[in-house]
Design an enzyme around this catalytic site. Structure first.
Site, PDB file in Angstrom:
ATOM      1  N   HIS A 163      10.935  -0.884-105.616  1.00  0.00           N
ATOM      2  CA  HIS A 163      10.215  -1.905-106.570  1.00  0.00           C
ATOM      3  C   HIS A 163       9.026  -1.112-107.101  1.00  0.00           C
ATOM      4  O   HIS A 163       8.148  -1.562-107.289  1.00  0.00           O
ATOM      5  CB  HIS A 163      10.200  -3.091-105.605  1.00  0.00           C
ATOM      6  CG  HIS A 163       9.179  -2.999-104.292  1.00  0.00           C
ATOM      7  ND1 HIS A 163       9.621  -3.721-103.364  1.00  0.00           N
ATOM      8  CD2 HIS A 163       8.200  -2.182-104.179  1.00  0.00           C
ATOM      9  CE1 HIS A 163       8.893  -3.516-102.474  1.00  0.00           C
ATOM     10  NE2 HIS A 163       8.030  -2.417-102.665  1.00  0.00           N
ATOM     11  N   HIS A 188       2.008  -6.705-101.388  1.00  0.00           N
ATOM     12  CA  HIS A 188       0.945  -5.396-101.355  1.00  0.00           C
ATOM     13  C   HIS A 188      -0.415  -5.799-101.627  1.00  0.00           C
ATOM     14  O   HIS A 188      -1.149  -5.563-102.482  1.00  0.00           O
ATOM     15  CB  HIS A 188       1.442  -4.297-102.588  1.00  0.00           C
ATOM     16  CG  HIS A 188       2.958  -3.839-102.721  1.00  0.00           C
ATOM     17  ND1 HIS A 188       4.026  -4.688-103.084  1.00  0.00           N
ATOM     18  CD2 HIS A 188       3.419  -2.603-102.348  1.00  0.00           C
ATOM     19  CE1 HIS A 188       5.043  -3.895-102.773  1.00  0.00           C
ATOM     20  NE2 HIS A 188       4.861  -3.042-102.432  1.00  0.00           N
ATOM     21  N   HIS A 209       8.581   7.802 -99.655  1.00  0.00           N
ATOM     22  CA  HIS A 209       7.349   8.133-100.622  1.00  0.00           C
ATOM     23  C   HIS A 209       6.118   7.924 -99.817  1.00  0.00           C
ATOM     24  O   HIS A 209       6.083   7.298 -98.682  1.00  0.00           O
ATOM     25  CB  HIS A 209       7.370   7.198-101.684  1.00  0.00           C
ATOM     26  CG  HIS A 209       7.233   5.790-101.473  1.00  0.00           C
ATOM     27  ND1 HIS A 209       7.960   4.837-100.628  1.00  0.00           N
ATOM     28  CD2 HIS A 209       6.380   4.592-101.875  1.00  0.00           C
ATOM     29  CE1 HIS A 209       7.759   3.566-100.656  1.00  0.00           C
ATOM     30  NE2 HIS A 209       6.656   3.448-101.384  1.00  0.00           N
TER      31      HIS A 209
END
Lengths: 129, 279
Positions: free
Chosen positions: B12, B59, B193
């Protein structure tokens, strides 16, 4: 008994654990405040004055004004919170990531285009595997 | 009776949303990424889910450090796109399904998973980018969405095993809902990541590909991967992949893999995408 931290031997990586979170509470909450347009404006008008409204250490405030993301992380900043600062500055995650690795944005982008930073040699501090 | 018919896994990355919002998906950098979603868009236009149960992480948008729920289920009528520091994304509001969401909350809590119930929250790129990748740019999202936020920001996130098992409980909950609904479950985030510190940019393609295989064929083994392995092998933010296990847990033990897409890089991240159907 101290909290177990099996990740301390990963190079160049700060895991946002309980200790970091406690240290960085105000720094990260300041970052959250930048989700509101009027706060972004006030911050950009006078950064020092805006930061003085938060119970942050002088070192944290200085790191924010320097846009020194590694230092902010060292002082308890979490990257998803810190993202509000560079987003408010109109900068990308690639810009911030490149800065944290000490590479130019072009060199960082070239590394990513070539498949990213390899895991080999980057798993454990002081090991080549 | 409601039933879970399929699962979708997808990264995402916020820049994916930006690429769509600014109309540059045909550019050479983006084209190979979006090509991998062409099948998915056709597939979902045929499958027409009534509800997507969307597993994602917030987030630092809805949840600050004031409140950090491990599992939070969105029970509201609607959820607005969050302003993440540069204004909200120009995407439609997300319509919830409060009847099913409250039913799942009650059922899953009674199966011993202590969910946090959320009646008001904005949803960030973690939730809206997967909708964009699967549905494009409609005026309204074509289905209801139940947001299910998993904490992967404050260490420790829930274990892979816990995520797989909460997925199983969600399935039971859905199947005990009276209305006849076609429900999909999506797991988002990942793959490898790292966005922070001098090791930023870490990508581990071999590991990611093994994880894709394992998630499809041996979810129990994938669920046994400890946090330290995600952190060390896939980067500090690779730990988001535990959320894919919630999705996998809600599907049959043996599934049909309809589609797979993997691409490096997208911004700082390895893009992974799977479509799985129950047999």
């Amino acid at each position: 008994m101290a909290l177990e931290k099996p990740y301390l031997d990963i190079p160049g990586t700060t895991v946002f654990d309980a200790d970091m979170s406690r240290q960085g509470y105000s720094l990260n909450q300041f970052c959250m405040s930048l989700m509101q347009a009027e706060n972004r404006k006030r911050f950009h008008t006078d950064e020092g004055k805006y930061l003085d409204e938060w119970q942050m250490s002088d070192a944290q405030k200085q790191a924010v004004m320097d846009r020194d993301y590694n230092r902010m992380i060292e002082l308890g900043g979490n990257i998803y919170f810190l993202a509000k600062i560079f987003s408010a500055d109109g900068k990308s995650f690639v810009h911030a990531a490149a800065k944290m690795t000490g590479m130019t944005e072009d060199n960082y982008q070239a590394m990513m285009n070539a498949g990213g930073r390899p895991p080999k040699g980057n798993r454990y501090i002081g090991r080549s595997d | 009776m409601a039933r879970i018919t399929a699962g979708v896994a997808t990264s995402h990355v916020p820049l994916l949303g930006r690429a769509v919002d600014t109309g540059c998906t045909d550019e050479p950098y983006w084209a190979p990424i979006f090509k991998g979603y062409e099948f998915s868009k056709k597939w979902i236009s045929q499958k027409k889910p009534d509800v997507v149960f969307l597993v994602y992480n917030d987030h630092a948008s809805a949840f600050s450090l004031d409140l950090i729920p491990t599992f939070a289920i969105g029970c509201a009528e609607a959820f607005a796109p969050a302003d993440e520091g540069f204004g909200p994304r120009p995407v439609p509001d997300v319509k919830g399904h409060p009847d099913l969401a409250w039913h799942i909350a009650q059922s899953v809590i009674q199966q011993d998973f202590d969910l946090t119930i959320v009646n008001k929250m904005d949803v960030d790129h973690g939730l809206t980018v997967p909708l964009t990748m699967m549905f494009g740019q409609p005026n309204q999202w074509p289905c209801k969405v139940i947001p299910f936020a998993v904490n992967v920001v404050q260490y420790p996130p829930p274990s892979g095993r816990r995520c797989l098992n909460v997925g199983k409980a969600i399935r039971k909950a859905v199947e005990s809902f009276d209305e006849d609904l076609n429900v999909q479950i999506w797991g988002t985030g990942g793959m490898s990541h790292q966005l922070q510190g001098p090791r930023a940019g870490l990508i581990n393609q071999d590991w990611d590909k093994r994880f894709l295989d394992m998630l499809v064929n041996d979810p129990q083994a994938a669920a046994d991967i400890p946090h330290i392995e995600y952190l060390r092998e896939t980067g500090s933010e690779g730990i988001e992949m535990v959320m894919w296990l919630v999705m996998r847990g809600a599907l049959d033990p043996a599934v049909i893999e309809r589609h797979r897409h993997y691409h490096v890089p997208c911004s700082n991240t390895a893009i992974g995408h799977l479509i799985l159907e129950n047999k």
